[in-house]
Structures are given as structure tokens and as C-alpha cells.
Scaffold this motif. Structure first.
Motif, PDB file in Angstrom:
ATOM      1  N   TYR A 198      16.586  52.518  43.588  1.00  0.00           N
ATOM      2  CA  TYR A 198      17.420  53.460  42.847  1.00  0.00           C
ATOM      3  C   TYR A 198      18.804  53.620  43.482  1.00  0.00           C
ATOM      4  CZ  TYR A 198      13.457  54.930  40.017  1.00  0.00           C
ATOM      5  OH  TYR A 198      12.408  54.955  39.137  1.00  0.00           O
TER       6      TYR A 198
ATOM      7  N   ILE B 189      12.573  56.636  50.365  1.00  0.00           N
ATOM      8  CA  ILE B 189      11.622  56.180  49.347  1.00  0.00           C
ATOM      9  C   ILE B 189      12.369  55.779  48.073  1.00  0.00           C
ATOM     10  CG2 ILE B 189       9.704  56.894  47.855  1.00  0.00           C
ATOM     11  CD1 ILE B 189       8.813  58.746  50.175  1.00  0.00           C
ATOM     12  N   PHE B 190      13.324  56.618  47.662  1.00  0.00           N
ATOM     13  CA  PHE B 190      14.107  56.306  46.462  1.00  0.00           C
ATOM     14  C   PHE B 190      14.847  54.971  46.619  1.00  0.00           C
ATOM     15  CE2 PHE B 190      14.570  61.135  45.784  1.00  0.00           C
ATOM     16  CZ  PHE B 190      13.471  61.170  44.940  1.00  0.00           C
ATOM     17  N   LYS B 191      15.493  54.790  47.767  1.00  0.00           N
ATOM     18  CA  LYS B 191      16.284  53.568  47.973  1.00  0.00           C
ATOM     19  C   LYS B 191      15.364  52.333  48.040  1.00  0.00           C
ATOM     20  CE  LYS B 191      20.019  53.356  48.216  1.00  0.00           C
ATOM     21  NZ  LYS B 191      20.998  53.212  47.120  1.00  0.00           N
ATOM     22  N   SER B 192      14.208  52.489  48.681  1.00  0.00           N
ATOM     23  CA  SER B 192      13.271  51.357  48.761  1.00  0.00           C
ATOM     24  C   SER B 192      12.753  50.965  47.383  1.00  0.00           C
ATOM     25  CB  SER B 192      12.097  51.721  49.675  1.00  0.00           C
ATOM     26  OG  SER B 192      12.546  51.946  50.995  1.00  0.00           O
ATOM     27  N   ALA B 193      12.697  51.934  46.470  1.00  0.00           N
ATOM     28  CA  ALA B 193      12.232  51.660  45.103  1.00  0.00           C
ATOM     29  C   ALA B 193      13.327  51.065  44.227  1.00  0.00           C
ATOM     30  CB  ALA B 193      11.693  52.940  44.471  1.00  0.00           C
TER      31      ALA B 193
ATOM     32  N   ARG C  70       8.338  54.539  38.509  1.00  0.00           N
ATOM     33  CA  ARG C  70       9.570  53.762  38.336  1.00  0.00           C
ATOM     34  C   ARG C  70      10.207  53.967  36.951  1.00  0.00           C
ATOM     35  NH1 ARG C  70      11.057  49.936  41.816  1.00  0.00           N
ATOM     36  NH2 ARG C  70      11.882  48.545  40.200  1.00  0.00           N
TER      37      ARG C  70
ATOM     38  N   ALA D 152       9.270  62.157  45.420  1.00  0.00           N
ATOM     39  CA  ALA D 152       9.793  60.800  45.592  1.00  0.00           C
ATOM     40  C   ALA D 152       8.682  59.760  45.458  1.00  0.00           C
ATOM     41  CB  ALA D 152      10.481  60.670  46.945  1.00  0.00           C
ATOM     42  N   GLU D 153       7.510  60.043  45.989  1.00  0.00           N
ATOM     43  CA  GLU D 153       6.404  59.096  45.906  1.00  0.00           C
ATOM     44  C   GLU D 153       5.950  58.912  44.460  1.00  0.00           C
ATOM     45  OE1 GLU D 153       3.626  60.871  48.567  1.00  0.00           O
ATOM     46  OE2 GLU D 153       4.473  59.915  50.351  1.00  0.00           O
TER      47      GLU D 153
ATOM     48  N   SER E  74       8.584  56.802  42.720  1.00  0.00           N
ATOM     49  CA  SER E  74       8.494  55.420  43.185  1.00  0.00           C
ATOM     50  C   SER E  74       7.330  54.682  42.526  1.00  0.00           C
ATOM     51  CB  SER E  74       8.333  55.409  44.706  1.00  0.00           C
ATOM     52  OG  SER E  74       8.175  54.101  45.189  1.00  0.00           O
TER      53      SER E  74
ATOM     54  N   LEU F  76      17.640  53.408  38.192  1.00  0.00           N
ATOM     55  CA  LEU F  76      16.964  52.208  38.657  1.00  0.00           C
ATOM     56  C   LEU F  76      17.905  51.009  38.603  1.00  0.00           C
ATOM     57  CD1 LEU F  76      14.179  51.255  39.665  1.00  0.00           C
ATOM     58  CD2 LEU F  76      13.620  50.686  37.290  1.00  0.00           C
TER      59      LEU F  76
END
Length: 539
Positions: A323, A317-321, A293, A286-287, A290, A350
Motif C-alpha cells: 500500500y 504491515i501496510f507497506k509490506s502488503a 487486500r 492492519a493485519e 493485509s 494498493l
């Protein structure tokens, strides 16, 4: 005799066939000769043929065990035929000869006895027919179909709907279809990087769905060796837990999609089920996503991973990026794999919406589970086989007329003291364990796939892999999403819509019926000029 005067075509079922007239090739081996005065590709004035060994780069991207390079087929077709000739391949396999014929302006007749390869080759030939120069649209047909005159066979187009009123002449309509086909290929083919690639099951699935895998990464040297034996693109032995190092290595490839299955033993029912160690690689994946992207990502793991602490952290992490996530547990036996193997997929888009890919995943599910016999057919000469159970409270003997249980990373022979379980389909003393080749085939790796390492390492790679056909199922669903909608043509009151997805074809029909016409080719407005070009081209 000049181009267009010959009646016969050529056959490519093995060696090239030719009549009295043969093509003179002038220049170096592999060079295409074109007479500067007549503008014909070939001059048939003697019996000269290529006299040296022809060298072409091998190809494995379509999975057939004896796949030939398309460049070789194109060379032979150009050497021994003219534009407008008919090429016959009576064992067309993955469709290399047909694709080459379509791309060089010839017509094509293909014959294939294997139903699976008939369908795979047919799809490839039809895709080539949409983009190459050819005298007329052609398509392969099933053995029990009636073959009309070759010039009259239409290109198959799934998902065509038209409202009442607008009729296009055949030629402009075909140009519209060809332009739409080109847009499908342009928009739908994604550049993919595969993380934790293992032996390459997920990579091969994406390649078979016409995506371009540009690089792969894994930290197990034996898996990297195996991957390198079977793919032409680069693969790197890299510790992906070093996120900064991984990001720097991946970024130059500018992937549209990052795919990967972080090692899952600690989530697996065969593992310790305690999180930590390898479970943290889910967060690592995930990192990396992120930081890079990409437009999309696909993460695969065992079914129970979706409820793990590590996945919940990765999900944040995915949602904060930014997605949108489609999260599904899929049964591989309903997705073209002869195996009861349940796997969790998280597919991210994305700036997308959650669950947007569910319709595309659902529309191609098989109505019943695929059995081992369904997939392997004449490859097997037995009806029952042994798979070592995790404990002796479980059955160990299975029939080929049911899906295989999950192929694991170990494979053991039948113990001499093993007692028959009530659920066994045959007495253990009368059966044998699957061979490594059988296990790899049940994981839907193609015949001839090469494995590095010792038997124990090969068993682990086979068991850890994403089944190739499951990877392709996911990749094709992504393709259908990426190319939606394909095109729209309107004169303000009447519309023809062309859509690949059956589900969205129906939704679009309902929307049109309600008068919600819209003006763009897609939701982000990028398709307006393309739409206008389509209208002008079909006018």
C-alpha cells in the motif's frame, strides 16, 4: 387528453396536488400502469387515486431528519404527471423529489430555505440529472438567481477546461458529459466495510459521499444496537481481535475499501497514554487489511497515534502488503465540523504512491474554522456553554462563535463550586452544559439520529465517534482521486478535458500545454475502449 397535452405539473411539498384530471391506476398498489395500445404511462379518465396505504422501505442515506423514500416520490410523480411535465417541490430538503423527477423524465423546480440542505439537495439532483431519462437538463438555482425558461437551464459541470480550436455541437457535447457523469458514478462509488464502526459516524460520512457501505463490525453491543437503529445494511457484533474470524466474516462482502477507527483511548490526551491493550487493535486493523487486500483503506485515530509504537508496527504491515500511504493529521473545523478536533488519518491505496491523496485533501479545506453557530444556526438559543475541563487549569466555558473543543466521551453539569477561569467567555453560573442532542449535532450527526443505551453509554458513543462531516470530507477526497481523470477526447491535435478536481485540472492543463498528450483514459490502460467510445459518441 393524452400525454403532452397538459400544461400543469404537480407539486410535492407535502401532499400531492392535482387538478380535475387525475390518473387512473390499474393493478395492485404500487404497480405502474401503462396502456398497451397508447403506450402512455397513465390514462386520465376518472377521479381514481391509490386507495390503500402505500408501503415503501424507509431511507436514511442522505441524513435529512424527514427524508422520504425516493421510490415513493417516483410513484407519486408517475401517478399524477406525464413525461415532460414540471415538478415543483417548495421544501426540497435532501433532494428526493428532484432526484425522482430527473429519473422519471420530468423537469424540476426546487426551493429550499436552509443553505446547507440547499447545497446537499442540489448536488444530489445534479447527480441524478446525469443518469436519468429527462426531456432537458435542469438544475436548482439559488433564491437570488434569475430562473430562465426551464428547458434552457444547463447542467452545472465543475472543472471544465478546453484548449483552443475544437468545438462540439450542443447535443453531442451533452451526450459526452452524460457518459462522463455515468463513468464518475461507476468508478467513484466504492463498496465499503466499516470496522470498529461504533455509532456509525464514518459509515454515514461515506454514504453521504455516495459510497455503498455493505457491512459494519464492532464488539460493543450497545454501539451495534445504535448502528442497527440507523442503517439498513448488516452490522455484526464480532471480536475483531480474532483476525482469522474477522477475515472470514469480511471477505464475502468483497470490499473495495475497508474503513475503521480502532479504539484510541490509550493514545488520547484524555487517556493513560500508555500503549498496550486497545492500542494493539491498530495492529489488528492492519493485519485484517493485509489479509483482505482491498483496493483502499482508511484508518482514523487521534492525532498523537501517528507517533506511537503500535502505529509504526501497523505501518510496516501496510507497506509490506503493497500500500502507498497518505498520512495526515486533519483539523475537523476546516473540514465541515464545528469542532477543534484533530484526527490522524492513514489512507492506503494498493500499489499506489505515498502521499498521492494530499492534493485531493488540501483542495477543499475551508479558509476559516467552522463555529458552532455557523453549523447549528437557529437550532441553538444560547451564546455560551459549559464543557467540563480535564483539569481546572483549563477553561470550561466556550462561545458558540468559535469551534467547539473536542467532544469527549463524558458530559458533566456545571459544578456549584466551579470558579471562573480567565479564558472563560462567560461566568459558569450563567451557562449550562450541552445536551446530548447538542453534542451529537456538533459531531455532525443528523437531527433524529437514534441512540441506544443509558446516558453514560450514549455520551461515550458520541465522544468516540468520527464526526460525520469529517468522514464525508475524507470520502469525497477519495472519490475525486478514484475518478481521476474522468475523460479525455482528442482528434490527434486538439483536446477537450473534463476533470472534477481543480488541482488536477490545472496540472492537466500544464501538461497539455507542454505537448504531453498521452492516449489513455487512465494510467493503467483500462480506459482506451471507453475513450474510443466517447469519441464515436460525440462525433
Amino acid at each position: 387528453r393524452g400525454s403532452g397535452e397538459r400544461e400543469a405539473g404537480i407539486g410535492l411539498g407535502g401532499d400531492a396536488l392535482h387538478g380535475e384530471d387525475s390518473a387512473t391506476r390499474r393493478g395492485s398498489v404500487g404497480e405502474v400502469y401503462r396502456d398497451s395500445y397508447t403506450k402512455n404511462e397513465w390514462v386520465n379518465d376518472s377521479g381514481n387515486y391509490p386507495r390503500s396505504v402505500l408501503k415503501f422501505k424507509s431511507e436514511r442515506n442522505h441524513g435529512h431528519p424527514t427524508q422520504k423514500p425516493q421510490a415513493l416520490a417516483e410513484y407519486l410523480i408517475r401517478t399524477f404527471s406525464n413525461r415532460g411535465d414540471v415538478v415543483l417541490d417548495h421544501c426540497y430538503g435532501s433532494g428526493t423529489t428532484g432526484a425522482a423527477a430527473m429519473g422519471t423524465g420530468r423537469s424540476f423546480i426546487g426551493v429550499e430555505r436552509d443553505p446547507m440542505w440547499f447545497q446537499k439537495g442540489r448536488a444530489r439532483i445534479l447527480a441524478a440529472a446525469g443518469g436519468g431519462e429527462r426531456p432537458s437538463p435542469t438544475t436548482p438555482v439559488a433564491a437570488n438567481d434569475v430562473l430562465p425558461k426551464i428547458e434552457q437551464v444547463p447542467v452545472a459541470l465543475d472543472g471544465l477546461m478546453a484548449t483552443e480550436g475544437l468545438r462540439l455541437p450542443a447535443a453531442p457535447a451533452q451526450r459526452l458529459v452524460n457518459k462522463c457523469d455515468a463513468r464518475v458514478e461507476e468508478v467513484g462509488a466504492l463498496k465499503v466495510v466499516d470496522l470498529f464502526c461504533g455509532a456509525g459516524g464514518l459509515s454515514l460520512g461515506f454514504e453521504l459521499a455516495s459510497h455503498e457501505v455493505v457491512a459494519a463490525f464492532d464488539f460493543w453491543n450497545r454501539a451495534v444496537e445504535t448502528y442497527r437503529l440507523n442503517f439498513d445494511h448488516p452490522v455484526f457484533e464480532l471480536d475483531l481481535t480474532d483476525v482469522a474470524l474477522a477475515v472470514n466474516a469480511i471477505r464475502p462482502y468483497a470490499p473495495d475499501l475497508i474503513a475503521g477507527g480502532p479504539p484510541c483511548q490509550e493514545f488520547s490526551s484524555a487517556g493513560s497514554r500508555s500503549e498496550g491493550g486497545k492500542a494493539n487493535l491498530t495492529r489488528t486493523f492492519a493485519e485484517i487489511v493485509s489479509a483482505i487486500r482491498p483496493r483502499m483503506f482508511v484508518m482514523e485515530n487521534v492525532g498523537r497515534a501517528s507517533s506511537s509504537v503500535a502505529y509504526r508496527a501497523a505501518r510496516e504491515i501496510f507497506k509490506s502488503a503493497g500500500y502507498g500511504l497518505t498520512e495526515r493529521v486533519l483539523d475537523a473545523s476546516l473540514c465541515g465540523v464545528p469542532q477543534k478536533r484533530k484526527r490522524f488519518f492513514c489512507i492506503g491505496i494498493l500499489d499506489g504512491e505515498d502521499g498521492v491523496l494530499n492534493a485531493f485533501l488540501d483542495e477543499s479545506f475551508a479558509s476559516q474554522a467552522m463555529t458552532v453557530r455557523d453549523y447549528m444556526g437557529s437550532e441553538i438559543d444560547f451564546d455560551h456553554y459549559y464543557r467540563h475541563p480535564r483539569n481546572y487549569a483549563r477553561r470550561a466555558v466556550f462561545s458558540v462563535d468559535e469551534p467547539s473543543p473536542t467532544i469527549r466521551g463524558v458530559n458533566r453539569p456545571v459544578p456549584k463550586t466551579h470558579k471562573r477561569h480567565a479564558g472563560d467567555t462567560e461566568h459558569p453560573a450563567k451557562v449550562e452544559a450541552l445536551t446530548q442532542e447538542h453534542r451529537a449535532r456538533i459531531q455532525t450527526f443528523p437531527v433524529g439520529f437514534q441512540w441506544a443505551g443509558c446516558k453514560t453509554e450514549q455520551d461515550q458513543m458520541i465522544g468516540n465517534a468520527v464526526p460525520v462531516e469529517l468522514g464525508r470530507y475524507i470520502a469525497k477526497a477519495i472519490s475525486r482521486y478514484a475518478t481521476h481523470p474522468v475523460a479525455a477526447l482528442t482528434d490527434g491535435h486538439r483536446i477537450i478535458g473534463i476533470e472534477q478536481s481543480a488541482a488536477y485540472c490545472q496540472m492537466a492543463g500544464e501538461r497539455l500545454a507542454a505537448g504531453q498528450y498521452g492516449t489513455g483514459l487512465n494510467d493503467n490502460g483500462a480506459g482506451h475502449s471507453v475513450q474510443q467510445e466517447l469519441i464515436e459518441d460525440a462525433a
